[in-house]
Design a protein around this motif. Structure first.
Motif, short mmCIF file in Angstrom:
data_model
loop_
_atom_site.label_atom_id
_atom_site.label_comp_id
_atom_site.label_asym_id
_atom_site.label_seq_id
_atom_site.Cartn_x
_atom_site.Cartn_y
_atom_site.Cartn_z
N ILE A 149 0.84 -1.20 0.00
CA ILE A 149 0.00 0.00 0.00
C ILE A 149 0.88 1.25 0.00
O ILE A 149 0.60 2.23 -0.70
N ALA A 150 1.96 1.21 0.78
CA ALA A 150 2.87 2.35 0.84
C ALA A 150 3.53 2.60 -0.51
O ALA A 150 3.69 3.75 -0.94
N ALA A 151 3.89 1.53 -1.20
CA ALA A 151 4.52 1.66 -2.52
C ALA A 151 3.52 2.22 -3.53
O ALA A 151 3.87 3.06 -4.36
N ILE A 152 2.27 1.73 -3.44
CA ILE A 152 1.22 2.23 -4.34
C ILE A 152 0.97 3.71 -4.10
O ILE A 152 0.83 4.49 -5.04
N GLU A 153 0.93 4.12 -2.83
CA GLU A 153 0.68 5.52 -2.51
C GLU A 153 1.82 6.41 -2.98
O GLU A 153 1.59 7.52 -3.48
N LYS A 154 3.05 5.92 -2.85
CA LYS A 154 4.19 6.73 -3.29
C LYS A 154 4.11 7.02 -4.78
O LYS A 154 4.32 8.17 -5.23
#
Length: 257
Positions: A149-154
């Protein structure tokens, strides 16, 4: 008193009377002649101001298209109607929203020459994007706790920053309203956990928006929080006509008429 004297006095009196009437005529003539000059001037200015139209450009995903609204208007159409009613000005709308669009796809779209031309002439730009990045057709519910999720948000935030940079490069004056996300899954088992993810996503989105002049983040999370099912379409994801009206009213409350 002889007749000559009387005749002279009469002639003089008549002359004075004629002079007075002529003077009065000039005075009245100037008064009424001057008055119409002001009326057309005021009227013309008023007409020009009223006829000056407003150009709105809408970009983004299915929320921009109005998917789920039984009336077919979506928040963009409802907002346009309200602007027309409040300002009495003609409104020209170009809706370039695409169902299912993600931030990387919008990033490509705004690079197109015709889209750049539309941005350049816009007085107002409306943007909805990010829901498909986060929710991914419901997949976001499954892996909302995973690290990706963090990678997608970045990636999303990088795209969002680029999108805003391009809008500002093409048009530095238009007001841009970026619509935040609500949580359509709030009443499901993972609803509360998903709400945390959405709130964090919105916070980071608002921070990116705040870095640009005249780009306003418009929160919608609270509008759907208490009675989400009352404002959702039958697909339980998109807003219905009531939900879109809530969003339109939130944007309208930020406008200066």
């Amino acid at each position: 008193m002889n007749k000559n004297v009387i005749r002279s006095i009469t002639v003089i009196s008549v002359l004075f009377c004629l002079l007075w009437l002529i003077g009065l005529g000039f005075a009245v003539g100037e008064y009424y002649a001057g008055k119409p000059e002001k009326v057309p001037e005021t009227s013309t200015v008023s007409k020009v101001e009223n006829k000056k139209g407003l150009t709105i450009l809408a970009l983004g995903d299915s929320l921009t298209r109005g998917t789920g609204d039984e009336t077919g208007k979506g928040y963009v159409g409802v907002l346009m109607d309200e602007i027309k009613e409040k300002t009495k000005r003609p409104v020209q709308l170009t809706n370039l929203g695409i169902n299912g669009q993600r931030s990387d796809q919008l990033r490509k779209q705004i690079g197109e020459k015709e889209v750049q031309r539309q941005i350049q002439k816009a007085d107002m730009v409306l943007v909805t994007i990010g829901g498909n990045d986060l929710f991914r057709g419901g997949q976001g519910l499954v892996d909302f706790q995973a690290g990706n999720i963090a990678a997608i948000e970045k990636k999303y935030l990088d795209n969002l920053k680029f999108i805003f940079e391009q809008i500002r490069k093409s048009n530095s004056k238009a007001n841009v309203f970026f619509i935040g996300l609500y949580n359509p899954f709030i009443e499901l088992n993972q609803g509360k956990e998903m709400s945390k993810v959405v709130r964090h996503w919105n916070y980071d989105s608002a921070e990116v928006s705040a870095a640009f002049p005249k780009i306003v983040f418009v929160p919608t999370f609270d509008l759907f929080e208490l009675k989400v099912n009352d404002y959702l379409y039958s697909d339980k994801f998109h807003p219905n006509s009531k939900g879109y009206r809530l969003i339109a009213e939130r944007v309208a409350s930020l406008l200066t008429w």
